[in-house]
Design a protein around this motif. Structure first.
Motif, PDB file in Angstrom:
ATOM      1  N   VAL A  36       0.996  -1.017   0.179  1.00 11.10           N
ATOM      2  CA  VAL A  36       0.124  -0.127  -0.180  1.00 11.10           C
ATOM      3  C   VAL A  36       0.971   1.217  -0.003  1.00 11.10           C
ATOM      4  O   VAL A  36       2.018   1.303   0.426  1.00 11.10           O
ATOM      5  N   ALA A  37       0.442   2.398  -0.623  1.00 10.65           N
ATOM      6  CA  ALA A  37       1.289   3.562  -0.790  1.00 10.65           C
ATOM      7  C   ALA A  37       0.346   4.689  -1.108  1.00 10.65           C
ATOM      8  O   ALA A  37      -0.778   4.628  -1.592  1.00 10.65           O
ATOM      9  N   PHE A  38       0.959   5.831  -0.563  1.00 11.52           N
ATOM     10  CA  PHE A  38       0.128   7.226  -1.317  1.00 11.52           C
ATOM     11  C   PHE A  38       1.197   7.580  -2.419  1.00 11.52           C
ATOM     12  O   PHE A  38       2.239   7.149  -2.757  1.00 11.52           O
ATOM     13  N   ALA A  39       0.423   8.306  -3.387  1.00 14.16           N
ATOM     14  CA  ALA A  39       1.041   9.061  -4.467  1.00 14.16           C
ATOM     15  C   ALA A  39       2.066   9.889  -4.020  1.00 14.16           C
ATOM     16  O   ALA A  39       2.119  10.448  -2.742  1.00 14.16           O
ATOM     17  N   ALA A  40       3.127   9.912  -5.014  1.00 11.27           N
ATOM     18  CA  ALA A  40       4.277  11.151  -4.556  1.00 11.27           C
ATOM     19  C   ALA A  40       4.043  12.369  -4.282  1.00 11.27           C
ATOM     20  O   ALA A  40       4.388  12.902  -3.430  1.00 11.27           O
ATOM     21  N   PHE A  41       2.700  12.859  -4.920  1.00  9.81           N
ATOM     22  CA  PHE A  41       2.270  14.197  -4.496  1.00  9.81           C
ATOM     23  C   PHE A  41       0.624  14.220  -4.546  1.00  9.81           C
ATOM     24  O   PHE A  41       0.270  13.729  -5.766  1.00  9.81           O
TER      25      PHE A  41
ATOM     26  N   PRO B  29      -4.373  10.523  -3.582  1.00  8.00           N
ATOM     27  CA  PRO B  29      -4.523   9.111  -4.097  1.00  8.00           C
ATOM     28  C   PRO B  29      -3.978   7.994  -3.327  1.00  8.00           C
ATOM     29  O   PRO B  29      -2.699   8.236  -2.802  1.00  8.00           O
ATOM     30  N   ALA B  30      -4.813   6.928  -3.030  1.00 10.81           N
ATOM     31  CA  ALA B  30      -4.134   5.679  -2.256  1.00 10.81           C
ATOM     32  C   ALA B  30      -3.883   4.677  -3.401  1.00 10.81           C
ATOM     33  O   ALA B  30      -4.851   4.239  -4.116  1.00 10.81           O
ATOM     34  N   LEU B  31      -2.668   4.032  -3.201  1.00 11.03           N
ATOM     35  CA  LEU B  31      -2.295   2.905  -4.102  1.00 11.03           C
ATOM     36  C   LEU B  31      -2.375   1.597  -3.287  1.00 11.03           C
ATOM     37  O   LEU B  31      -1.867   1.340  -2.337  1.00 11.03           O
ATOM     38  N   LEU B  32      -3.467   0.626  -3.950  1.00 14.76           N
ATOM     39  CA  LEU B  32      -3.455  -0.653  -3.047  1.00 14.76           C
ATOM     40  C   LEU B  32      -2.916  -1.793  -3.983  1.00 14.76           C
ATOM     41  O   LEU B  32      -3.309  -1.910  -5.076  1.00 14.76           O
TER      42      LEU B  32
ATOM     43  N   ARG C  57      -4.936  32.841   6.619  1.00 16.78           N
ATOM     44  CA  ARG C  57      -4.295  33.887   5.833  1.00 16.78           C
ATOM     45  C   ARG C  57      -2.844  33.877   6.375  1.00 16.78           C
ATOM     46  O   ARG C  57      -1.802  34.068   5.807  1.00 16.78           O
ATOM     47  N   ALA C  58      -2.769  33.847   7.736  1.00 18.13           N
ATOM     48  CA  ALA C  58      -1.456  33.858   8.668  1.00 18.13           C
ATOM     49  C   ALA C  58      -0.617  32.744   8.598  1.00 18.13           C
ATOM     50  O   ALA C  58       0.459  32.590   9.044  1.00 18.13           O
ATOM     51  N   THR C  59      -1.200  31.547   7.894  1.00 16.50           N
ATOM     52  CA  THR C  59      -0.407  30.302   7.716  1.00 16.50           C
ATOM     53  C   THR C  59       0.827  30.496   7.006  1.00 16.50           C
ATOM     54  O   THR C  59       0.788  30.976   5.896  1.00 16.50           O
ATOM     55  N   GLN C  60       1.976  29.988   7.470  1.00 16.11           N
ATOM     56  CA  GLN C  60       3.354  30.195   6.933  1.00 16.11           C
ATOM     57  C   GLN C  60       3.647  29.011   6.146  1.00 16.11           C
ATOM     58  O   GLN C  60       4.227  29.003   5.117  1.00 16.11           O
ATOM     59  N   GLU C  61       3.335  27.552   6.808  1.00 14.12           N
ATOM     60  CA  GLU C  61       3.693  26.680   6.336  1.00 14.12           C
ATOM     61  C   GLU C  61       2.305  25.736   6.200  1.00 14.12           C
ATOM     62  O   GLU C  61       1.748  25.524   7.068  1.00 14.12           O
ATOM     63  N   VAL C  62       2.219  25.077   4.916  1.00 20.26           N
ATOM     64  CA  VAL C  62       0.991  24.117   4.958  1.00 20.26           C
ATOM     65  C   VAL C  62       1.573  22.690   4.677  1.00 20.26           C
ATOM     66  O   VAL C  62       1.960  22.558   3.458  1.00 20.26           O
ATOM     67  N   ARG C  63       1.295  21.851   5.664  1.00 16.25           N
ATOM     68  CA  ARG C  63       1.683  20.593   5.416  1.00 16.25           C
ATOM     69  C   ARG C  63       0.616  19.629   5.471  1.00 16.25           C
ATOM     70  O   ARG C  63      -0.172  19.617   6.254  1.00 16.25           O
TER      71      ARG C  63
ATOM     72  N   ALA D 186       2.759   9.340   4.528  1.00 15.37           N
ATOM     73  CA  ALA D 186       3.375  10.452   3.645  1.00 15.37           C
ATOM     74  C   ALA D 186       3.278  11.623   3.974  1.00 15.37           C
ATOM     75  O   ALA D 186       2.640  11.998   5.041  1.00 15.37           O
ATOM     76  N   ASP D 187       4.221  12.604   3.638  1.00 19.31           N
ATOM     77  CA  ASP D 187       4.344  13.948   4.198  1.00 19.31           C
ATOM     78  C   ASP D 187       4.677  14.910   3.194  1.00 19.31           C
ATOM     79  O   ASP D 187       5.506  14.739   2.461  1.00 19.31           O
ATOM     80  N   TYR D 188       3.465  15.754   2.843  1.00 21.00           N
ATOM     81  CA  TYR D 188       3.490  16.600   1.874  1.00 21.00           C
ATOM     82  C   TYR D 188       3.434  18.060   2.015  1.00 21.00           C
ATOM     83  O   TYR D 188       3.026  18.540   3.089  1.00 21.00           O
ATOM     84  N   ASP D 189       4.375  18.774   1.366  1.00 23.58           N
ATOM     85  CA  ASP D 189       4.490  20.184   1.639  1.00 23.58           C
ATOM     86  C   ASP D 189       3.714  20.989   0.601  1.00 23.58           C
ATOM     87  O   ASP D 189       4.044  21.136  -0.691  1.00 23.58           O
ATOM     88  N   LEU D 190       2.512  21.439   0.992  1.00 19.85           N
ATOM     89  CA  LEU D 190       1.882  22.281  -0.134  1.00 19.85           C
ATOM     90  C   LEU D 190       2.372  23.818   0.041  1.00 19.85           C
ATOM     91  O   LEU D 190       1.662  24.520  -0.907  1.00 19.85           O
ATOM     92  N   THR D 191       3.042  24.449   0.804  1.00 20.39           N
ATOM     93  CA  THR D 191       3.375  25.577   1.000  1.00 20.39           C
ATOM     94  C   THR D 191       3.762  26.321  -0.522  1.00 20.39           C
ATOM     95  O   THR D 191       3.255  27.412  -0.666  1.00 20.39           O
ATOM     96  N   PRO D 192       4.501  25.974  -1.166  1.00 20.48           N
ATOM     97  CA  PRO D 192       4.941  26.655  -2.533  1.00 20.48           C
ATOM     98  C   PRO D 192       3.655  26.914  -3.269  1.00 20.48           C
ATOM     99  O   PRO D 192       3.578  27.926  -3.879  1.00 20.48           O
ATOM    100  N   ILE D 193       2.568  25.935  -3.331  1.00 24.39           N
ATOM    101  CA  ILE D 193       1.340  25.979  -4.114  1.00 24.39           C
ATOM    102  C   ILE D 193       0.441  27.007  -3.340  1.00 24.39           C
ATOM    103  O   ILE D 193       0.089  27.964  -4.194  1.00 24.39           O
ATOM    104  N   VAL D 194       0.391  27.016  -2.149  1.00 26.82           N
ATOM    105  CA  VAL D 194      -0.683  27.758  -1.402  1.00 26.82           C
ATOM    106  C   VAL D 194       0.013  29.322  -1.290  1.00 26.82           C
ATOM    107  O   VAL D 194      -0.783  30.051  -1.518  1.00 26.82           O
ATOM    108  N   ARG D 195       0.994  29.532  -0.734  1.00 28.69           N
ATOM    109  CA  ARG D 195       1.591  30.734  -0.460  1.00 28.69           C
ATOM    110  C   ARG D 195       1.767  31.404  -2.097  1.00 28.69           C
ATOM    111  O   ARG D 195       1.701  32.836  -1.757  1.00 28.69           O
TER     112      ARG D 195
END
Length: 301
Positions: A60-65, A102-105, A241-247, A290-299
């Motif tokens: 089982v796995a999560f997608a790369a992003f 996405p979940a991979l089974l 709005r004040a969130t600096q990092e979105v993970r 999985a640990d995703y950093d969405l900061t570049p997209i959101v900010r």
């Protein structure tokens, strides 16, 4: 899921493959000892050891992003200006994001997982709790239980109030010919305002924690989940709005119910050492994180 609402049914062990191969070796020995009467008449019953060895290859796995798209609450067609999402976006500057994980089974062929659990947490390292993103809405969701139970395929998107939206039309009647006709037509009847996605899930019982929290927990039961029908876990994420990092930190657990294994194999498992019996009683759990950093997209939006 009051009390322990974010707790998995059981935790996987790094020794999972070793345990299954050990169990297979012991079952091979029991098969020869018990003979054909105990094994039963199912052709698979003579291959119990092989079944367990193949289960050791489960993955089982999560997608790369994840898939991430902005939800322009203030610009939605026919936007509901009385909705909580509109007020949050206009008065507080919250942004909203459609996030699909996405979940991979990859279960052993012919033996799908029978319970799936997912835990998703948003920016757990944020020091100020007021700045943590929250799940404004989630999918799968119990309010769509009738649709899930019917097993139909739908277009699901974001409605004028910022929540997931479907147009159901006439609900199909499970098992009936009229239901089949309705199921064939229901996809065409759905109209959505933004981010439509084809959504179909095995006829599972869905349980989950409430919307509006900094974390979500889903438990899916009552179906067999294979590579061709993994669930879609989607969140409408509300970001201050004040969130600096979105993970997004995600964890998944997959299990098989012992009672759904062949009767002869169940008999043999009950004769294994206690550690192995416990492992199978817990569903032979397997997991992924999985640990995703969405900061570049959101900010940068």
């Amino acid at each position: 899921m009051v009390g322990g609402e974010f707790q998995f049914s059981a935790e996987p062990t790094e020794e999972r493959a070793t345990l299954l191969r050990d169990a297979a070796r012991r079952v091979d020995a029991l098969t020869g000892h018990l003979g054909d009467v105990e094994r039963g008449t199912d052709p698979k019953d003579g291959q119990f050891g092989d079944l367990l060895r193949e289960m050791a290859e489960d993955k089982v796995a999560f997608a790369a992003f994840p898939d991430v798209l902005p939800v322009p609450i203030l610009d939605l067609p026919g936007a509901d200006k009385t909705s909580a999402a509109w007020r949050a976006a206009l008065d507080e500057g919250f942004t909203f994001w459609w996030v699909r994980l996405p979940a991979l089974l990859f279960p052993r062929k012919g033996w799908g997982f029978t319970r799936l659990e997912f835990r998703v947490e948003f920016s757990p390292g944020e020091a100020d709790p007021r700045n943590r993103p929250k799940a404004f809405d989630i999918l799968p969701n119990r309010r769509f239980d009738t649709l899930v139970a019917a097993g139909v395929e739908l277009n699901v998107g974001v409605g004028a109030d910022g929540h997931f939206s479907v147009r159901t039309g006439e609900l199909p009647l499970p098992g009936g010919s009229a239901g089949g006709a309705a199921a064939a037509q229901i996809g065409a009847a759905v109209r959505l305002d933004i981010v439509p996605v084809r959504f179909r899930m095995a006829k599972a019982k869905v349980n989950h924690t409430a919307e509006g929290l900094e974390k979500v927990f889903w438990r899916l039961d009552g179906a067999e989940f294979f590579a061709e029908n993994p669930p879609q876990m989607i969140v409408i994420l509300q970001v201050p709005r004040a969130t600096q990092e979105v993970r997004v930190v995600a964890a998944m657990r997959a299990y098989r119910r012992l009672m759904l294994l062949p009767a002869g194999l169940q008999t043999m498992i009950r004769q294994l050492p206690e550690a192995l019996r416990t492992f199978f009683a817990q569903g032979a759990p397997i997991g992924a994180t999985a640990d995703y950093d969405l900061t570049p997209i959101v900010r940068d939006a």
